[in-house]
Motif scaffolding. Structure first.
Motif, mmCIF file in Angstrom:
data_model
loop_
_atom_site.group_PDB
_atom_site.id
_atom_site.type_symbol
_atom_site.label_atom_id
_atom_site.label_comp_id
_atom_site.label_asym_id
_atom_site.label_seq_id
_atom_site.Cartn_x
_atom_site.Cartn_y
_atom_site.Cartn_z
ATOM 1 N N ALA A 112 1.202 11.774 -1.420
ATOM 2 C CA ALA A 112 0.488 12.848 -2.124
ATOM 3 C C ALA A 112 -0.823 12.314 -2.708
ATOM 4 O O ALA A 112 -1.860 12.992 -2.672
ATOM 5 C CB ALA A 112 1.374 13.415 -3.228
ATOM 6 N N GLU A 113 -0.755 11.089 -3.213
ATOM 7 C CA GLU A 113 -1.942 10.454 -3.802
ATOM 8 C C GLU A 113 -3.053 10.334 -2.749
ATOM 9 O O GLU A 113 -4.212 10.676 -2.982
ATOM 10 C CB GLU A 113 -1.506 9.062 -4.259
ATOM 11 N N MET A 114 -2.665 9.853 -1.575
ATOM 12 C CA MET A 114 -3.657 9.678 -0.507
ATOM 13 C C MET A 114 -4.187 11.032 -0.024
ATOM 14 O O MET A 114 -5.373 11.168 0.301
ATOM 15 C CB MET A 114 -3.020 8.901 0.656
ATOM 16 N N THR A 115 -3.320 12.030 0.010
ATOM 17 C CA THR A 115 -3.760 13.358 0.455
ATOM 18 C C THR A 115 -4.806 13.911 -0.504
ATOM 19 O O THR A 115 -5.845 14.440 -0.089
ATOM 20 C CB THR A 115 -2.549 14.317 0.555
ATOM 21 N N ALA A 121 4.370 17.349 -4.664
ATOM 22 C CA ALA A 121 3.690 16.257 -5.394
ATOM 23 C C ALA A 121 2.171 16.420 -5.270
ATOM 24 O O ALA A 121 1.420 16.139 -6.216
ATOM 25 C CB ALA A 121 4.142 14.906 -4.848
ATOM 26 N N LEU A 122 1.724 16.901 -4.109
ATOM 27 C CA LEU A 122 0.287 17.170 -3.941
ATOM 28 C C LEU A 122 -0.130 18.322 -4.859
ATOM 29 O O LEU A 122 -1.178 18.259 -5.517
ATOM 30 C CB LEU A 122 -0.009 17.528 -2.472
ATOM 31 N N THR A 140 -1.961 14.694 6.524
ATOM 32 C CA THR A 140 -1.341 13.375 6.335
ATOM 33 C C THR A 140 0.122 13.430 6.788
ATOM 34 O O THR A 140 0.901 12.548 6.448
ATOM 35 C CB THR A 140 -1.398 12.927 4.848
ATOM 36 N N ALA A 141 0.465 14.486 7.549
ATOM 37 C CA ALA A 141 1.876 14.659 7.936
ATOM 38 C C ALA A 141 2.124 14.131 9.348
ATOM 39 O O ALA A 141 2.479 12.956 9.521
ATOM 40 C CB ALA A 141 2.255 16.125 7.793
ATOM 41 N N ARG A 142 1.901 14.980 10.338
ATOM 42 C CA ARG A 142 2.053 14.552 11.726
ATOM 43 C C ARG A 142 0.937 15.182 12.558
ATOM 44 O O ARG A 142 0.654 16.382 12.426
ATOM 45 C CB ARG A 142 3.408 14.992 12.299
ATOM 46 N N ALA A 172 -1.221 6.709 4.664
ATOM 47 C CA ALA A 172 -0.982 7.468 3.430
ATOM 48 C C ALA A 172 0.138 6.874 2.582
ATOM 49 O O ALA A 172 0.074 6.902 1.358
ATOM 50 C CB ALA A 172 -0.689 8.928 3.748
ATOM 51 N N SER A 173 1.162 6.322 3.214
ATOM 52 C CA SER A 173 2.259 5.760 2.403
ATOM 53 C C SER A 173 2.136 4.245 2.285
ATOM 54 O O SER A 173 3.062 3.576 1.833
ATOM 55 C CB SER A 173 3.613 6.132 3.014
ATOM 56 N N SER A 174 0.983 3.716 2.691
ATOM 57 C CA SER A 174 0.862 2.262 2.741
ATOM 58 C C SER A 174 0.446 1.655 1.402
ATOM 59 O O SER A 174 -0.701 1.291 1.191
ATOM 60 C CB SER A 174 -0.143 1.874 3.827
ATOM 61 N N THR A 175 1.407 1.558 0.498
ATOM 62 C CA THR A 175 1.190 0.773 -0.720
ATOM 63 C C THR A 175 2.272 -0.307 -0.723
ATOM 64 O O THR A 175 3.330 -0.128 -0.098
ATOM 65 C CB THR A 175 1.350 1.619 -1.999
ATOM 66 N N ILE A 176 2.005 -1.380 -1.429
ATOM 67 C CA ILE A 176 3.007 -2.460 -1.523
ATOM 68 C C ILE A 176 4.292 -1.880 -2.105
ATOM 69 O O ILE A 176 5.399 -2.169 -1.659
ATOM 70 C CB ILE A 176 2.455 -3.596 -2.409
ATOM 71 N N GLU A 177 4.104 -1.003 -3.099
ATOM 72 C CA GLU A 177 5.280 -0.440 -3.779
ATOM 73 C C GLU A 177 6.116 0.410 -2.828
ATOM 74 O O GLU A 177 7.344 0.271 -2.764
ATOM 75 C CB GLU A 177 4.836 0.414 -4.983
ATOM 76 N N ALA A 178 5.444 1.297 -2.086
ATOM 77 C CA ALA A 178 6.204 2.187 -1.174
ATOM 78 C C ALA A 178 6.886 1.382 -0.089
ATOM 79 O O ALA A 178 8.051 1.622 0.233
ATOM 80 C CB ALA A 178 5.282 3.239 -0.569
#
Ligand code: DGY
Length: 327
Positions: A108-111, A163-164, A240-242, A291-297
């Motif tokens: 959602a953050e990246m979107t 979340a967005l 950011t989906a498919r 979009a989901s590429s964070t160390i945390e995720a």
């Protein structure tokens, strides 16, 4: 203690996650950053008890037919499972799991970031400075579009869509959405969200449209040429989906013909093979599925995969099973 399951990974995961896999299971890692080739995957599926897959793997009916009887589970590293023939796997007695919930906020953050990047021309502006072409402020330079007060239409109001919507509210946007069914009254009140049963009508009235629906046959080309043509000339489309949800060729055509204001894409219809018509356009912000590429995720996704496999190893039903009723 139960015998360690034989786990084969088809994808390279962060080091810390791989260390835990090695401690807990009889793990064969895949250390190449490119995805495992199909022949190797078929080989792996004939010896592994658990296969850790990713979106790069085409786990279709032929692949499942080729899996050995010893394969108990396909533990997908990712929330989307449109690349897996879940019904066929389940029919063969193979459990399929995914990683829901843990990448919602990051995506959602990246979107939200993409929406702002397109509307406010982040990439164009940054590249101008990098090229050494910025020497003085000008009132007419790099004028973008305000998002405050604008209408955001979310296609797919699941976890990520919601979340967005929360983020969009914080930026002063009005939230509209199309979904198979309306969200609960509580969520609708919280987000002050307007439900559109008719996707065409929603598309024709939005300033920004964000795709947040799951992939798969139900949503393939949901935004086809005819639907895309309903977008307003000042509209921005973000996905950011498919990639398969949007007809990429029709989208590139619209953009090239200045029929919409801009796009922000993190996903594409075919990989490799992004439509070259999308390249070189200042109003197309194109990202490499991050979009989901964070160390945390990535760490949390690894933890979910581990939890699912460990639960199976301990003789219980893994929590994140994908079942045909969810398709
Ligand atoms: C997901 O989790 O589905 C992301 O798109 C990465 O595969």
């Amino acid at each position: 203690m139960n015998k360690k399951l034989k786990v084969v990974m088809t994808v390279k995961l962060p080091d810390g996650v791989e260390t835990r896999f090695r401690e807990l299971f009889n793990t064969t890692l895949w250390l190449n950053k490119d995805p495992m080739p199909r022949e190797k995957m078929i080989e792996a599926a004939q010896t592994a008890e658990v296969l850790v897959s990713s979106i790069n793997d085409r786990i279709d009916a032929d692949f499942i037919d080729a899996c050995g009887e010893q394969l108990k589970m396909i533990a997908n590293f990712g929330v989307g499972y449109d690349h897996i023939d879940v019904a066929k796997a389940v029919e063969k007695g193979i459990i399929v799991t995914n990683t829901p919930g843990v990448l919602t906020e990051d995506t959602a953050e990246m979107t939200m970031g993409l929406i702002i990047a397109v509307a406010r021309r982040f990439v164009e502006g940054a590249e101008t400075v990098q090229r050494g072409e910025f020497s003085a402020w000008s009132p007419t330079f790099m004028m973008g579009r305000r998002i405050y007060g604008k209408r955001l239409g979310i296609v797919g109001m699941g976890r990520i869509g919601q979340a967005l919507a929360r983020r969009a509210r914080a930026f002063g946007m009005q939230v509209h959405y199309h979904n198979r069914k309306p969200v609960s009254q509580r969520i609708s009140d919280e987000l002050e969200a307007t439900y559109w049963d008719d996707l065409d009508q929603m598309l024709s009235r939005m300033d920004v449209v964000s795709i947040n629906a799951p992939g798969g046959p139900h949503t393939f080309h949901l935004l086809d040429a005819e639907r895309l043509a309903k977008l307003q000339p000042h509209a921005i489309l973000v996905n950011t989906a498919r990639g398969q949800i949007v007809d990429e060729e029709a989208l590139a055509h619209l953009l090239r013909g200045n029929k919409i204001a801009g796009v922000g894409l993190d996903v594409y219809e075919r990989l490799p093979g992004i439509n070259p018509e999308l390249f070189g356009l200042p109003n197309a912000v194109l990202l490499p599925h991050m979009a989901s590429s964070t160390i945390e995720a990535r760490t949390d996704m690894g933890d979910r995969v581990i939890l699912n496999i460990k639960t199976l190893q301990d003789g219980h039903r893994p929590p994140d099973r994908v079942i045909p009723a969810m398709l």
